[in-house]
Structure formats: structure tokens, C-alpha cells
Design an enzyme around this catalytic site. Structure first.
Site, PDB file in Angstrom:
ATOM      1  N   PRO A 148       2.205   5.975   8.144  1.00 36.41           N
ATOM      2  CG  PRO A 148      -0.006   5.577   7.504  1.00 36.41           C
ATOM      3  CD  PRO A 148       1.214   6.389   7.154  1.00 36.41           C
ATOM      4  CB  CYS A 149       5.299   1.951   9.434  1.00 38.93           C
ATOM      5  SG  CYS A 149       5.921   2.790  10.899  1.00 38.93           S
ATOM      6  CG  HIS A 150       0.474   2.804  13.280  1.00 40.94           C
ATOM      7  ND1 HIS A 150       0.837   3.965  12.623  1.00 40.94           N
ATOM      8  CD2 HIS A 150      -0.855   2.910  13.539  1.00 40.94           C
ATOM      9  CE1 HIS A 150      -0.226   4.744  12.502  1.00 40.94           C
ATOM     10  NE2 HIS A 150      -1.268   4.128  13.043  1.00 40.94           N
TER      11      HIS A 150
END
Length: 194
Positions: A148-150
Site C-alpha cells: 500500500p504505497c498510497h
């Protein structure tokens, strides 16, 4: 290696997504594009040898159960359901040891929470000067959403960049799905008109 990677384009409430896998795990995930053709093009840009599959194929051509579960989880995510992707098997062969550590740290950031590039660098013992390298790892994340780089923000809680279709706007929409919003700053001074 041709024939070893398979992919599927599938619909979600957020738009068409793409997923590619090997026998080891998910090798690439494509966030929604404007249409299925765009999503396919973006997914295959780095995996031109991948072979297409459909969800309705039977037997050896069908996505394996773990990929089908990942697809279901992505659909539930874009429908607004809290989803944990930490159990999804990944194939991150070819990534540097540092990137693998960054990705492992990012996977521990749960639904509805955020962290920063600097915090991940510090937690890895790399020091704040490595925040830029953490950002580079996030920009090159081959399985956005599953890693989950967001949820990883710039210093000061600023949104920062996002290399997926739609850029930072897509990042904001994904964070909003998780109940995280970024309100515009209040004006420092109001004008009374005199």
C-alpha cells in the site's frame, strides 16, 4: 520465461484493474486505468511476455485460487471494504534488498492509517536522509495497493507523488476510501471587506 507469467484484467467499482502472477505469487498489479485497454497496456508495458487469462476459464488456464482471492480482495477494497493484503503471496524477484525491506515495512501499514517516507527510513535504521530512496521504492512498487504505497506520505503529512494513473488524485481517492481526507488549510486571516 515466456509462458511463466499470466495476467487478468478485471472490473472493480474503481475501474478495470490488472493482475499478473507467476507460480511464486503476484508479480505485478495495475491500478484502474480509464478503460480495460488502457489498464492492459499499462500492465503489459513491463510484462510483454505475459499470457492473458479470464476468470471464466476452467482447468489449467484459470487463475489459481490465491490469485482469485486477491482479485476478490481488490474488488472489496474498491467497494469501500477494509481489506488486508498482507497474506497475498508476492513474487518480487529482482528487487534490491533495501526495496524488499521498504516493501515489507509498507505492507505493515494498515487500512485507514498512513506513515511517511522518513518514518519508514528511520524504522529500517537508515536515517532520514534515506527518505528519498524510500520514495523511489514506492514509485517503483510493482504491486501498488497490495503493497500500500498510497499510505506512505511525504514529510509533514503531505500527499506526495503517486506513479499510478491519475497521480496524486488517485492516491487521495484511495485514502478517502479508507476514511483519510486532506482538507484544504484554513485561511490564516479572513477579510472583513473594509
Amino acid at each position: 520465461m515466456p509462458g511463466d507469467i499470466r495476467y487478468l484484467i478485471f472490473d472493480t467499482a474503481g475501474g478495470p484493474c490488472g493482475i499478473a502472477w507467476t507460480a511464486t505469487g503476484i508479480v505485478r498489479f495495475q491500478l484502474p486505468g480509464e478503460d480495460a485497454a488502457t489498464t492492459r497496456r499499462l500492465l503489459l508495458r513491463r510484462l510483454p511476455e505475459a499470457e492473458p487469462r479470464t476468470e471464466t476459464e476452467a482447468g489449467a488456464g484459470a487463475p489459481p485460487p490465491d490469485v482469485a482471492r486477491a482479485v476478490d480482495a481488490v474488488r472489496r477494497y474498491f467497494a469501500g471494504e477494509s481489506v488486508d493484503f498482507t497474506g497475498v503471496a508476492l513474487d518480487l524477484a529482482g528487487q534490491s534488498d533495501f526495496f524488499l525491506k521498504v516493501y515489507e515495512a509498507a505492507r505493515r501499514v494498515p487500512w485507514g492509517r498512513t506513515t511517511t517516507y522518513g518514518t519508514i527510513a528511520r524504522d529500517l535504521g537508515a536515517g532520514p536522509e534515506m527518505a528519498r530512496e524510500v520514495g523511489q521504492a514506492m514509485a517503483k512498487n510493482p504491486v501498488a495497493l497490495i503493497i500500500p504505497c498510497h499510505r506512505v506520505l511525504a514529510a509533514g503529512g503531505k500527499v506526495g507523488g503517486f506513479s499510478a494513473p491519475g497521480g496524486s488524485s488517485s492516491k487521495l481517492k484511495m485514502l478517502a476510501l479508507e476514511g483519510i481526507s486532506f482538507a484544504p488549510p484554513a485561511p490564516a486571516q479572513q477579510s472583513f471587506g473594509f
